[in-house]
Every structure is written in C-alpha cells, then in structure tokens.
Design a protein around this motif. Sequence first.
Motif, PDB file in Angstrom:
ATOM      1  N   GLU A  42      12.385   6.805  16.707  1.00 16.05           N
ATOM      2  CA  GLU A  42      13.660   6.204  17.096  1.00 16.05           C
ATOM      3  C   GLU A  42      14.824   7.121  16.726  1.00 16.05           C
ATOM      4  O   GLU A  42      15.752   7.319  17.532  1.00 16.05           O
ATOM      5  CB  GLU A  42      13.811   4.848  16.400  1.00 16.05           C
ATOM      6  N   GLU A  43      14.793   7.671  15.521  1.00 20.20           N
ATOM      7  CA  GLU A  43      15.862   8.578  15.083  1.00 20.20           C
ATOM      8  C   GLU A  43      15.930   9.823  15.958  1.00 20.20           C
ATOM      9  O   GLU A  43      17.011  10.345  16.243  1.00 20.20           O
ATOM     10  CB  GLU A  43      15.653   8.987  13.621  1.00 20.20           C
ATOM     11  N   THR A  44      14.762  10.306  16.400  1.00 23.72           N
ATOM     12  CA  THR A  44      14.728  11.492  17.263  1.00 23.72           C
ATOM     13  C   THR A  44      15.409  11.207  18.595  1.00 23.72           C
ATOM     14  O   THR A  44      16.170  12.037  19.112  1.00 23.72           O
ATOM     15  CB  THR A  44      13.275  11.939  17.490  1.00 23.72           C
ATOM     16  N   TYR A  45      15.157  10.029  19.137  1.00 22.07           N
ATOM     17  CA  TYR A  45      15.812   9.663  20.398  1.00 22.07           C
ATOM     18  C   TYR A  45      17.313   9.485  20.209  1.00 22.07           C
ATOM     19  O   TYR A  45      18.104   9.833  21.101  1.00 22.07           O
ATOM     20  CB  TYR A  45      15.189   8.382  20.967  1.00 22.07           C
ATOM     21  N   GLU A  46      17.718   8.954  19.058  1.00 23.53           N
ATOM     22  CA  GLU A  46      19.151   8.806  18.799  1.00 23.53           C
ATOM     23  C   GLU A  46      19.824  10.174  18.698  1.00 23.53           C
ATOM     24  O   GLU A  46      20.962  10.349  19.164  1.00 23.53           O
ATOM     25  CB  GLU A  46      19.363   7.994  17.519  1.00 23.53           C
ATOM     26  N   GLY A  48      18.768  12.787  20.306  1.00 21.96           N
ATOM     27  CA  GLY A  48      18.809  13.240  21.693  1.00 21.96           C
ATOM     28  C   GLY A  48      19.997  12.662  22.447  1.00 21.96           C
ATOM     29  O   GLY A  48      20.659  13.366  23.221  1.00 21.96           O
ATOM     30  N   ASP A  49      20.307  11.387  22.207  1.00 21.71           N
ATOM     31  CA  ASP A  49      21.467  10.758  22.851  1.00 21.71           C
ATOM     32  C   ASP A  49      22.758  11.449  22.424  1.00 21.71           C
ATOM     33  O   ASP A  49      23.632  11.715  23.253  1.00 21.71           O
ATOM     34  CB  ASP A  49      21.540   9.272  22.470  1.00 21.71           C
ATOM     35  N   GLU A  62      22.912  12.178  12.913  1.00 19.95           N
ATOM     36  CA  GLU A  62      21.520  11.936  13.297  1.00 19.95           C
ATOM     37  C   GLU A  62      20.591  13.002  12.711  1.00 19.95           C
ATOM     38  O   GLU A  62      19.439  12.711  12.370  1.00 19.95           O
ATOM     39  CB  GLU A  62      21.390  11.899  14.819  1.00 19.95           C
ATOM     40  N   LEU A  63      21.080  14.233  12.591  1.00 16.82           N
ATOM     41  CA  LEU A  63      20.292  15.268  11.921  1.00 16.82           C
ATOM     42  C   LEU A  63      20.049  14.880  10.462  1.00 16.82           C
ATOM     43  O   LEU A  63      18.964  15.122   9.916  1.00 16.82           O
ATOM     44  CB  LEU A  63      21.005  16.617  11.998  1.00 16.82           C
ATOM     45  N   GLY A  64      21.065  14.262   9.848  1.00 19.08           N
ATOM     46  CA  GLY A  64      20.899  13.794   8.478  1.00 19.08           C
ATOM     47  C   GLY A  64      19.812  12.735   8.384  1.00 19.08           C
ATOM     48  O   GLY A  64      18.996  12.743   7.448  1.00 19.08           O
ATOM     49  N   ASP A  65      19.782  11.825   9.361  1.00 17.76           N
ATOM     50  CA  ASP A  65      18.748  10.790   9.374  1.00 17.76           C
ATOM     51  C   ASP A  65      17.359  11.410   9.495  1.00 17.76           C
ATOM     52  O   ASP A  65      16.411  10.994   8.816  1.00 17.76           O
ATOM     53  CB  ASP A  65      18.984   9.816  10.529  1.00 17.76           C
ATOM     54  N   LEU A 214      17.431  13.242  33.859  1.00 15.91           N
ATOM     55  CA  LEU A 214      17.207  11.831  34.171  1.00 15.91           C
ATOM     56  C   LEU A 214      18.014  10.934  33.246  1.00 15.91           C
ATOM     57  O   LEU A 214      18.573   9.921  33.683  1.00 15.91           O
ATOM     58  CB  LEU A 214      15.717  11.505  34.059  1.00 15.91           C
ATOM     59  N   GLU A 215      18.099  11.302  31.967  1.00 16.08           N
ATOM     60  CA  GLU A 215      18.865  10.480  31.034  1.00 16.08           C
ATOM     61  C   GLU A 215      20.354  10.513  31.363  1.00 16.08           C
ATOM     62  O   GLU A 215      21.054   9.505  31.221  1.00 16.08           O
ATOM     63  CB  GLU A 215      18.632  10.948  29.594  1.00 16.08           C
TER      64      GLU A 215
END
Length: 257
Positions: A42-46, A48-49, A62-65, A214-215
């Motif tokens: 989930e964190e990886t997708y965040e 990416g967003d 997000e990198l921190g997460d 696509l995203e």
Amino acid sequence: MNSRSEQLKSIDKLLTVMDELREQCPWDKKQTLQSLRHLTIEETYELGDAILDNDLEEVKNELGDLLLHIIFYAKIGSETNAFDIADVANSIRKKLIHRHPHIYGDVQVANEEDVKRNWENLKLKEGKKSVLEGVPKSLPALVKAGRIQDKVAGVGFDWEEPQQVFEKVKEELNELQQEVSENNVDKMEAEFGDVLFSMINYARFLKINPEDALERTNKKFIKRFQYLEQKAKQLNKSLDEMTLAEMDVFWEEAKKL
C-alpha cells in the motif's frame, strides 16, 4: 541538503526509535514480516501516486514510510539473528558492485542497453535458470508484462524498430476483431490479452511507462467525472436523471479546465 554525517545520524536515530517502538508499543510488538506485507504494498502505491502528481513534499513523506518498513523488517530479522539492517545494506552494495563491472571492473559498455544485457547475463551466471525468474509472480498483470518484456529484451529477444511493434499491435487488433465477429468469448479474451501485451511492448519502444500512462488517464477521468457529478448536484439532479447529451456538455467543460 544534509551532509553525509547528518544523513547517517538521522538513520541512526530512526533505528533507535524502531528499537523503542518494538519494545514498548503493543501494535509494533505484534507485527511480523507477514503482517507488514500488505501495508508495504500500500505504501509503495502511495509513493507511486505522489510521484505521478509530482508532489515532492509527499514523495519525501512516502519515502519515509517505505524506509520505516525496511527498518521494521530488518529489526524483525535481527530478533531471530537472521539479518539486520547492516546485512541488508551490505547485500545490496555487494550486488550493485558485482552487477556493474563497467564501473568496478574492466568491462566496456557503449550504452544503456549494454548495461541491461550484462545485468541479465550476470544473473544467469549466478545460478538463475531463466531470465524471467526475477519477475515476481504477484505483480499486477500490466506491470508484469512490462517486466517480462524488459527482461527478454535485455538478452536480445526484441524487435528492432517501433514500427514493427506497431504493426504487431494492428495484427493483434485484427485477430481480436475476428474473434469478436465469431462471438467466441474464450478466444476473445486470449486475443484481448495479446492486444494489451503488444500495446505494452509498443509503449516500451516509445519510452512510455504503461502503468503511469494508464494511471494518469484514471486520474484525469476521475477529475472530469467528479466535475460532472458536481454540476449535476448544482442542478439538483442525479446522474441517472440526466441524458447523455446533458452530461456531455459538462464533460466537455471539464476537459477544458
């Protein structure tokens, strides 16, 4: 920017916090490699967003997460003497040096493609039976298709020109249409998959990441549709009470915003 010593101190402080949380926090004490897995995804997708939105402040967060998760996994590994954060860092450092002989050895490369080809050949020499072994089975199909194509291209199994790939796309589309005309659902699905696979390959030749593309379209569609919903609400109407022609007016407005 922080100096190297300041960066190392920050990592050291984070390691200390992780130690304290693992000892004192009921939730952190309970976590395992398995329980953290879905959270890491989930964190990886965040992340990416945030990258797609070019929100650098959020990219940092997000990198921190993600860094926390790496520290967390390493802490859990250390508790059974399996590995710790030093082992993790040393492992990737050694791998990078080994797989970059053009930097740390006497291998000569002319371009990026030579680097990728050497990388895949080195992995085969390390004992892998197939260049496709490194493609995770659990990857989403779209991402997996791109990784498969990258891998085989790395050992020379590839088209030469983008136009050749585009011709393949058209060929696959024609085959799909043939199955549609015969209403063979199983074969339609197979041919549709071939179309997607060839389109992903074409994106690679155009230097486009199909997942990102696509995203971006998903995000664009969501914004436009939410604008449509907002306008319908202002008219005190639900969307199912509007005609397609009425909705199309607002859709065109949204495209101009």
